[in-house]
Write a protein that holds these residues in place. Structure first.
Motif, PDB file in Angstrom:
ATOM      1  N   VAL A   1       0.847  -1.197   0.000  1.00 36.50           N
ATOM      2  CA  VAL A   1       0.000   0.000   0.000  1.00 36.50           C
ATOM      3  C   VAL A   1       0.882   1.245   0.000  1.00 36.50           C
ATOM      4  CG1 VAL A   1      -1.879  -1.117   1.301  1.00 36.50           C
ATOM      5  CG2 VAL A   1      -0.071   0.122   2.532  1.00 36.50           C
ATOM      6  N   THR A   2       0.251   2.377  -0.242  1.00 36.86           N
ATOM      7  CA  THR A   2       0.863   3.653   0.105  1.00 36.86           C
ATOM      8  C   THR A   2       0.284   4.063   1.449  1.00 36.86           C
ATOM      9  OG1 THR A   2       1.151   4.365  -2.193  1.00 36.86           O
ATOM     10  CG2 THR A   2       1.133   6.074  -0.510  1.00 36.86           C
ATOM     11  N   ASN A   3       1.122   4.103   2.453  1.00 35.04           N
ATOM     12  CA  ASN A   3       0.699   4.523   3.783  1.00 35.04           C
ATOM     13  C   ASN A   3       0.959   6.022   3.906  1.00 35.04           C
ATOM     14  OD1 ASN A   3      -0.029   4.532   6.514  1.00 35.04           O
ATOM     15  ND2 ASN A   3       1.061   2.619   6.940  1.00 35.04           N
TER      16      ASN A   3
ATOM     17  N   PRO B   1       3.348  10.543   2.592  1.00 38.78           N
ATOM     18  CA  PRO B   1       3.193   9.214   2.002  1.00 38.78           C
ATOM     19  C   PRO B   1       4.496   8.420   1.983  1.00 38.78           C
ATOM     20  CG  PRO B   1       3.290  10.872   0.281  1.00 38.78           C
ATOM     21  CD  PRO B   1       3.293  11.618   1.573  1.00 38.78           C
ATOM     22  N   TYR B   2       4.392   7.125   2.158  1.00 38.20           N
ATOM     23  CA  TYR B   2       5.524   6.219   2.018  1.00 38.20           C
ATOM     24  C   TYR B   2       4.995   4.843   1.637  1.00 38.20           C
ATOM     25  CZ  TYR B   2       4.314   4.768   6.835  1.00 38.20           C
ATOM     26  OH  TYR B   2       3.649   4.327   7.965  1.00 38.20           O
ATOM     27  N   GLN B   3       5.834   4.055   0.999  1.00 38.04           N
ATOM     28  CA  GLN B   3       5.445   2.724   0.561  1.00 38.04           C
ATOM     29  C   GLN B   3       5.595   1.735   1.705  1.00 38.04           C
ATOM     30  OE1 GLN B   3       3.935   2.366  -2.566  1.00 38.04           O
ATOM     31  NE2 GLN B   3       4.090   4.542  -2.106  1.00 38.04           N
ATOM     32  N   ALA B   4       4.634   0.825   1.843  1.00 32.65           N
ATOM     33  CA  ALA B   4       4.649  -0.107   2.965  1.00 32.65           C
ATOM     34  C   ALA B   4       4.074  -1.461   2.564  1.00 32.65           C
ATOM     35  CB  ALA B   4       3.849   0.470   4.140  1.00 32.65           C
TER      36      ALA B   4
ATOM     37  N   PRO C   1      -4.309   6.989   6.888  1.00 33.26           N
ATOM     38  CA  PRO C   1      -5.007   6.751   5.625  1.00 33.26           C
ATOM     39  C   PRO C   1      -4.117   5.957   4.672  1.00 33.26           C
ATOM     40  CG  PRO C   1      -4.293   9.036   5.771  1.00 33.26           C
ATOM     41  CD  PRO C   1      -3.989   8.414   7.089  1.00 33.26           C
ATOM     42  N   LEU C   2      -4.745   5.095   3.882  1.00 31.50           N
ATOM     43  CA  LEU C   2      -4.027   4.233   2.944  1.00 31.50           C
ATOM     44  C   LEU C   2      -4.451   4.534   1.520  1.00 31.50           C
ATOM     45  CD1 LEU C   2      -4.441   0.815   4.796  1.00 31.50           C
ATOM     46  CD2 LEU C   2      -2.514   2.403   4.977  1.00 31.50           C
ATOM     47  N   GLY C   3      -3.537   4.306   0.598  1.00 30.58           N
ATOM     48  CA  GLY C   3      -3.831   4.434  -0.824  1.00 30.58           C
ATOM     49  C   GLY C   3      -3.190   3.292  -1.578  1.00 30.58           C
TER      50      GLY C   3
END
Length: 304
Positions: free
Chosen positions: A133-135, A145-148, A173-175
């Motif tokens: 996800v993008t956290n 935002p950061y990748q997780a 929030p997640l993306g």
């Protein structure tokens, strides 16, 4: 409701393709109960002790992350009539701090005053796969935002396309995940079952869903949870065709390319199948609303 269940079950034969690596950078590994990087709020996850039991099998994705549509039966786990997240407490935490409200709303694509309705419209579930996800952490008054990779068993709130939108252990929030340029490094707290070639990314369902079909790994039972409910309206159902029950914990994969959220559109539901669980067959084409029109001919497959 039976017709609705059928529409969701049909989604077992959903888009699964590989998000190809486009580069590198940092990906943070976040264990199911860990607070993680730059939390928005204290945890609102309701720990039912099913962290290790929720993992579902997924085939390795050589050279990329396997992508699974959000309406796939068994994509999410949980316990019937039990919520994995305290939504009302999450609302209290976020609305009690104006700076956090603004930052959360910005990342979620809503207005600060819409946060209560937005969160109540999401559905508490548990991931059954290690998921890219993008956290969004909270730092200096902004959502960063950061990748997780979230571990299988993580409590999340999913939207009406089956996409995880909030991580309950931190209120972040997640993306959808995005590509990383250059070599990839993992940071954070790992777990024994993590493997980089078995992580999945969740693509929005082709149409708005009304229920999420959930598998309870503790009892082996299936049930459906209406979107936007906390478990109080759960209803047991027969095992769906193509539903995934149990298997080795998910490993994670290489880097995915960008995944964009899709806009809602509707289609007529179909009758629920009566056959026992079996592996889903691949449809010839995947509209891929989550990936934009340029990817409408992606390959297809089923739940993890």
């Amino acid at each position: 409701m039976a017709l609705v269940g059928g529409a969701v079950v049909v989604a077992a034969a959903l888009a699964v393709f590989f998000l190809r690596p486009e580069g590198g950078g940092e990906v943070f590994l976040q264990a199911a109960s860990a607070e993680g990087k730059d939390p928005f709020t204290p945890s609102t996850a309701q720990d039912k002790g099913t962290k290790e039991a929720t993992a579902a099998p997924v085939s390795p994705a050589p050279g990329g992350t396997r992508t699974i549509e959000g309406s796939s039966p068994g994509l999410y786990g949980g316990s019937e009539n039990e919520s994995s997240c305290d939504v009302e407490r999450q609302i209290t935490y976020l609305t009690g701090d104006q700076a956090k409200s603004r930052a959360f709303a910005s990342a979620a694509g809503i207005q600060p005053g819409e946060i209560p309705g937005y969160l109540r419209g999401l559905t508490p579930v548990q991931l059954r796969s290690d998921t890219r996800v993008t956290n969004h952490g909270y730092k200096d008054g902004s959502a960063t935002p950061y990748q997780a990779v979230l571990q299988a068993g993580t409590a999340v709130l999913a939207d009406n396309r089956g996409v995880p939108r909030v991580r309950c252990a931190c209120g972040n929030p997640l993306g959808p995940p995005v590509a990383i340029k250059g070599s990839t490094k993992t940071r954070g707290q790992s777990w024994s079952t993590y493997k980089s070639n078995r992580t999945v990314a969740v693509a929005p369902a082709r149409t708005v869903i009304v229920v999420i079909i959930i598998y309870d790994p503790r009892t082996g039972q299936w049930f459906e949870r209406p979107v936007g409910t906390d478990g109080s309206k759960d209803r047991p159902i027969p095992p769906p065709k193509g539903g995934v029950t149990s298997g080795p914990a998910l490993p994670a994969s290489e880097e995915p390319s960008s995944v964009e959220p899709s806009k809602p559109h509707s289609s007529a539901p179909e009758s629920p199948p009566t056959a026992p669980p079996s592996p889903p067959k691949s449809p010839p084409n995947e509209p891929g609303p989550a990936y934009g029109p340029q990817n409408r001919n992606a390959g297809s497959g089923g739940a993890p």
